[in-house]
Write an enzyme that holds these catalytic residues in place. Structure first.
Site, mmCIF file in Angstrom:
data_model
loop_
_atom_site.group_PDB
_atom_site.id
_atom_site.type_symbol
_atom_site.label_atom_id
_atom_site.label_comp_id
_atom_site.label_asym_id
_atom_site.label_seq_id
_atom_site.Cartn_x
_atom_site.Cartn_y
_atom_site.Cartn_z
ATOM 1 N N ARG A 28 0.882 -1.440 -0.293
ATOM 2 C CA ARG A 28 -0.010 0.065 -0.096
ATOM 3 C C ARG A 28 0.798 1.338 0.189
ATOM 4 N NH1 ARG A 28 -5.109 -1.763 0.223
ATOM 5 N NH2 ARG A 28 -5.176 -3.849 1.577
ATOM 6 N N ASP A 29 0.400 2.408 -0.874
ATOM 7 C CA ASP A 29 1.275 3.539 -1.017
ATOM 8 C C ASP A 29 0.916 4.127 0.518
ATOM 9 O OD1 ASP A 29 2.067 5.655 -3.493
ATOM 10 O OD2 ASP A 29 1.482 6.367 -1.568
ATOM 11 N N ILE A 30 1.799 4.754 0.957
ATOM 12 C CA ILE A 30 2.096 5.556 2.161
ATOM 13 C C ILE A 30 1.144 6.858 2.198
ATOM 14 C CG2 ILE A 30 4.140 6.982 1.716
ATOM 15 C CD1 ILE A 30 5.271 5.971 4.702
ATOM 16 N N ASN A 83 4.339 6.442 -13.724
ATOM 17 C CA ASN A 83 5.052 7.914 -13.850
ATOM 18 C C ASN A 83 6.422 7.663 -14.342
ATOM 19 O OD1 ASN A 83 2.735 9.109 -13.095
ATOM 20 N ND2 ASN A 83 3.272 8.876 -10.819
ATOM 21 N N VAL A 92 10.293 8.006 -6.984
ATOM 22 C CA VAL A 92 10.894 6.843 -6.670
ATOM 23 C C VAL A 92 11.685 6.142 -8.028
ATOM 24 C CG1 VAL A 92 10.960 4.750 -5.374
ATOM 25 C CG2 VAL A 92 9.728 6.523 -4.683
ATOM 26 N N HIS A 96 7.478 1.203 -10.952
ATOM 27 C CA HIS A 96 6.326 0.679 -10.278
ATOM 28 C C HIS A 96 5.008 1.263 -10.925
ATOM 29 C CE1 HIS A 96 7.563 4.686 -8.817
ATOM 30 N NE2 HIS A 96 6.422 5.043 -8.457
ATOM 31 N N HIS A 98 1.212 2.190 -10.204
ATOM 32 C CA HIS A 98 0.259 2.372 -9.077
ATOM 33 C C HIS A 98 -1.112 1.744 -9.510
ATOM 34 C CE1 HIS A 98 2.311 6.217 -7.415
ATOM 35 N NE2 HIS A 98 2.965 6.071 -8.656
HETATM 36 P P1 AMP Z 1 5.898 8.250 -8.135
HETATM 37 O O1 AMP Z 1 5.601 9.491 -7.979
HETATM 38 O O2 AMP Z 1 5.413 7.520 -9.163
HETATM 39 O O3 AMP Z 1 7.499 7.918 -8.071
HETATM 40 O O4 AMP Z 1 5.287 7.119 -6.920
HETATM 41 C C1 AMP Z 1 5.942 7.058 -5.762
HETATM 42 C C2 AMP Z 1 4.985 6.705 -4.605
HETATM 43 O O5 AMP Z 1 5.739 6.130 -3.599
HETATM 44 C C3 AMP Z 1 4.261 7.829 -4.140
HETATM 45 O O6 AMP Z 1 2.848 7.735 -4.392
HETATM 46 C C4 AMP Z 1 4.506 7.676 -2.306
HETATM 47 O O7 AMP Z 1 3.576 8.237 -1.609
HETATM 48 C C5 AMP Z 1 5.164 6.238 -2.471
HETATM 49 N N1 AMP Z 1 6.124 5.999 -1.266
HETATM 50 C C6 AMP Z 1 7.082 6.575 -1.103
HETATM 51 N N2 AMP Z 1 7.706 6.170 0.316
HETATM 52 C C7 AMP Z 1 6.741 5.162 0.486
HETATM 53 C C8 AMP Z 1 6.912 4.091 1.452
HETATM 54 N N3 AMP Z 1 7.939 4.113 2.360
HETATM 55 N N4 AMP Z 1 5.917 3.198 1.563
HETATM 56 C C9 AMP Z 1 4.975 3.217 0.646
HETATM 57 N N5 AMP Z 1 4.837 3.960 -0.299
HETATM 58 C C10 AMP Z 1 5.650 5.183 -0.270
#
Ligand code: AMP
Length: 115
Positions: A28-30, A83, A92, A96, A98
């Site tokens: 799950r996204d944080i 993204n 990140v 990945h 979403h």
């Molecule tokens: P992006 O903008 O596509 O690179 O998405 C990166 C996603 O990672 C964002 O939606 C963040 O909320 C999520 N994220 C960052 N750190 C964590 C974490 N420790 N656990 C879960 N999700 C995270």
């Protein structure tokens, strides 16, 4: 150096893991942007879609999205988003997808752009 998501995959950083197999791990996204917001991450450290090799086991990312959507009860519909790079807001740099759902999601695109 291991990416943030590799640290989650290796259980060095906590996350709510909802699915995993030989190829991908999903958690799950944080900062959820929908009632269900799950990140599906290949175990391989590919920095983004632009770096995806031309061949490989990449279908597992989408297969996982389908299976997790069923698992999460998203029969009404869902969205899968990747993204890539700065304009898309990638933060990140470990590929990945979403998986978003659990409510009507509305449109997407550039805010203010006429259609
Ligand atoms: P992006 O903008 O596509 O690179 O998405 C990166 C996603 O990672 C964002 O939606 C963040 O909320 C999520 N994220 C960052 N750190 C964590 C974490 N420790 N656990 C879960 N999700 C995270």
């Amino acid at each position: 150096m291991a990416t943030l998501f590799s640290k989650i995959i290796n259980r060095e950083i906590p996350a709510e893991i909802v699915f995993e197999n030989e190829y991908v791990v999903a958690f799950r996204d944080i900062q959820p942007q929908a009632p269900v917001h799950i990140l599906i991450v290949p175990r391989a450290e590919i920095s983004g879609l632009a770096e995806l090799p031309d061949s490989g086991d990449h279908q597992h990312l989408l297969n996982a999205a389908k299976v997790i959507a069923e698992q999460e009860g998203l029969g009404g519909g869902y969205r899968v988003v990747i993204n890539q790079g700065a304009d898309a807001g990638q933060t990140v740099f470990h590929l990945h997808a979403h998986l978003l759902g659990g409510a009507p999601l509305g449109g997407f695109g550039v805010p203010g752009l006429d259609h």
